[in-house]
Enzyme design. Sequence first.
Site, PDB file in Angstrom:
ATOM      1  N   LYS A  83       8.204   5.684  -9.613  1.00 15.22           N
ATOM      2  CA  LYS A  83       7.534   5.116  -8.444  1.00 15.22           C
ATOM      3  C   LYS A  83       6.698   3.921  -8.890  1.00 15.22           C
ATOM      4  O   LYS A  83       5.851   4.037  -9.783  1.00 15.22           O
ATOM      5  CB  LYS A  83       6.639   6.202  -7.841  1.00 15.22           C
ATOM      6  CG  LYS A  83       6.431   6.107  -6.356  1.00 15.22           C
ATOM      7  CD  LYS A  83       5.714   7.368  -5.909  1.00 15.22           C
ATOM      8  CE  LYS A  83       5.367   7.327  -4.461  1.00 15.22           C
ATOM      9  NZ  LYS A  83       4.410   8.379  -4.112  1.00 15.22           N
TER      10      LYS A  83
HETATM   11  C1  E4P Z   1       4.147   9.348  -0.853  1.00  8.07           C
HETATM   12  O1  E4P Z   1       4.963   8.852  -1.561  1.00  8.07           O
HETATM   13  C2  E4P Z   1       2.789   8.823  -0.705  1.00  8.07           C
HETATM   14  O2  E4P Z   1       2.167   8.772  -1.942  1.00  8.07           O
HETATM   15  C3  E4P Z   1       2.017   9.646   0.276  1.00  8.07           C
HETATM   16  O3  E4P Z   1       2.861   9.957   1.363  1.00  8.07           O
HETATM   17  C4  E4P Z   1       0.714   9.023   0.718  1.00  8.07           C
HETATM   18  O4  E4P Z   1       0.177   9.769   1.768  1.00  8.07           O
HETATM   19  P1  E4P Z   1      -1.336   9.597   2.267  1.00  8.07           P
HETATM   20  O5  E4P Z   1      -1.466   8.244   2.886  1.00  8.07           O
HETATM   21  O6  E4P Z   1      -1.540  10.693   3.248  1.00  8.07           O
HETATM   22  O7  E4P Z   1      -2.182   9.723   1.034  1.00  8.07           O
END
Ligand code: E4P
Length: 217
Positions: A83
């Site tokens: 990522k």
């Molecule tokens: C997923 O890849 C993200 O890191 C995550 O959905 C972020 O979610 P949040 O905005 O609720 O922290």
Amino acid sequence: MKFFVDTADIDAIRELHDLGMVDGVTTNPSLIAKSGRDILEVTKEICELVDGPVSAEVVATETDAMLAEGRHLAKIAPNICVKLPLTWDGLRACKVLTDEGTKVNVTLCFSPNQALLAAKAGATYISPFIGRLDDIVLDGMDVIRDIREIYDNYGFETQILAASIRSANHMKEAALIGADVATAPPDVIRKMAAHPLTDAGLKAFLADAEKAGIKIV
Ligand code: E4P
């Protein structure tokens, strides 16, 4: 629509996995910190538990350092998806890792233009953050809708991974738009089963069953 679970909590992943609800897992540095565990150790455990892609995020901000971290993460297991943040350095690292055969999830996407760049850089997944756009009184679903249209216009193979999902309604909307994947916290996936008419109907059926003395086994 594929379901990824957005957590580094092994017990929660296992419970949903046993129900067939987990097509993959996403983590980020905040979720790893919340787990209180070492990133390499917990990520390895998640990769052993699920067959699908497991996103593990770099913490470096410059391309070369991102590449070093990404390659290290990719060695954890064949189902690792590195990522990377949607910065110019992240896009450069995305192109290199993709060319090396590593799956990449480009994260922190907040606009259709950013998603277009990620697709050009060969990202396997683009993660537009719905909830965080809603938080600043924009419409996160509009971004998902626009990206769907742009990717379909040109046949980009990058998969839209709807992220920052905060409610069961977000899941429904993402599915209606045609997001390829949605990643949601375990609680949101559980809440998709809830309906007050289901609860009320069950209560009435059970009351009637008791009155009639219905016994099955
Ligand atoms: C997923 O890849 C993200 O890191 C995550 O959905 C972020 O979610 P949040 O905005 O609720 O922290």
